[in-house]
Design a protein around this motif. Structure first.
Motif, PDB file in Angstrom:
ATOM      1  N   ALA A   1      63.612  46.711  -4.890  1.00 41.02           N
ATOM      2  CA  ALA A   1      63.442  47.175  -6.221  1.00 41.02           C
ATOM      3  C   ALA A   1      61.794  46.899  -6.812  1.00 41.02           C
ATOM      4  CB  ALA A   1      64.389  47.005  -7.253  1.00 41.02           C
TER       5      ALA A   1
ATOM      6  N   GLU B   1      68.265  50.311 -14.245  1.00 47.78           N
ATOM      7  CA  GLU B   1      68.164  50.024 -11.903  1.00 47.78           C
ATOM      8  C   GLU B   1      68.138  48.493 -11.985  1.00 47.78           C
ATOM      9  OE1 GLU B   1      65.910  51.666 -13.490  1.00 47.78           O
ATOM     10  OE2 GLU B   1      66.032  53.903 -12.766  1.00 47.78           O
TER      11      GLU B   1
ATOM     12  N   VAL C   1      60.212  48.201 -10.527  1.00 48.75           N
ATOM     13  CA  VAL C   1      61.522  47.868 -11.209  1.00 48.75           C
ATOM     14  C   VAL C   1      61.690  47.066 -12.362  1.00 48.75           C
ATOM     15  CG1 VAL C   1      64.324  47.488 -11.302  1.00 48.75           C
ATOM     16  CG2 VAL C   1      63.008  49.340  -9.812  1.00 48.75           C
TER      17      VAL C   1
END
Length: 267
Positions: free
Chosen positions: A184, A195, A189
């Motif tokens: 991630a 997320e 992210v």
């Protein structure tokens, strides 16, 4: 009924002391007709004869091996009663109880060990489950630091019932989470995104294998991930900058749930 002058007799108190049976029990057995004294004094006090004492002795023996009073009455009064059969059946029940108690004793031993040691795995098992970088001393250090906390007790109670397979599943779940965190971060992210929030929730779920983790406690862990050199090195070893980013997504999720990270406490 024969008078007390017909034979020597023992009082209720004397029988109680001789057989280590309470006076209350003797009165109860008298009332239900299980063991009545054969004699009475002129004043009406109960006296037990030698024959009464023998019956009482048998009652005590049968009671000690677990027979109920109704079963004892049948054994004593029914000439056709299968006494060996009754005792064998009782022996079987006693054996079952002993087995249960032995399992309980073993469980208590594991619980004690878990509270004192944390992990009930050998050094070799720990290395196999947690990897070659695992230091068995970490658990001892954790107990020294947190052994008087509710969370250590919760962790120990979970640990007591776990073997290598259960710990392997937990280690795999944590390793999977850490890979997802690294991926991630690589993917850009951002804190507060769906997320990122999903990863924060996933962390709480995986961590609950050790003890329940509130959002405030998770914020405190996030601080530790950055400020503690060991934790920071661990996460930054997965991806450079992961420790700080992990704390940021935890803090963002906490704010979304009305928690101010700067003032969050371990609760």
């Amino acid at each position: 009924m024969p008078d007390a002058s017909d034979a020597d007799g023992l009082t209720v108190g004397q029988v109680s002391a001789r057989l280590d049976v309470t006076v209350r029990a003797l009165h109860h057995w008298d009332e239900i007709g299980l063991a009545r004294p054969s004699l009475r004094t002129a004043a009406g006090y109960r006296l037990y004869t030698a024959g009464d004492l023998e019956r009482l002795h048998r009652i005590v023996v049968y009671r000690e091996v677990g027979l109920g009073l109704d079963r004892i009455r049948a054994v004593l009064d029914d000439s056709t009663a299968d006494v060996p059969g009754a005792l064998r059946a009782q022996r079987s029940q006693v054996a079952e109880r002993i087995d249960r108690l032995q399992r309980l004793s073993a469980g208590l031993d594991r619980m004690i060990d878990a509270h004192e040691r944390g992990l009930l795995l050998t050094v070799e098992q720990q290395a196999e489950v947690f990897g070659p970088r695992w230091d068995p001393e970490w658990t001892a250090q954790a107990r020294q630091r947190y052994g008087d906390t509710t969370q250590w007790r919760q962790y120990a109670e979970r640990s007591a019932s776990r073997g290598p397979e259960e710990w392997q599943a937990i280690a795999d779940a944590m390793a999977g989470l850490e890979r997802a965190l690294g991926d991630a971060l690589d993917a850009g992210v951002t804190p507060g995104s769906p997320e990122a929030d999903h990863l924060v929730e996933r962390h709480r779920e995986v961590f609950a294998s050790y003890f329940p983790l509130t959002r405030q406690m998770q914020v405190c862990l996030g601080r530790m991930f950055v400020e503690d050199p060991g934790f920071a090195a661990h996460y930054d070893g997965i991806r450079p900058g992961l420790a700080v980013w992990f704390r940021r997504i935890i803090d963002a999720s906490a704010r979304a749930h009305g928690i101010e990270p700067d003032t969050a406490t371990w609760q």
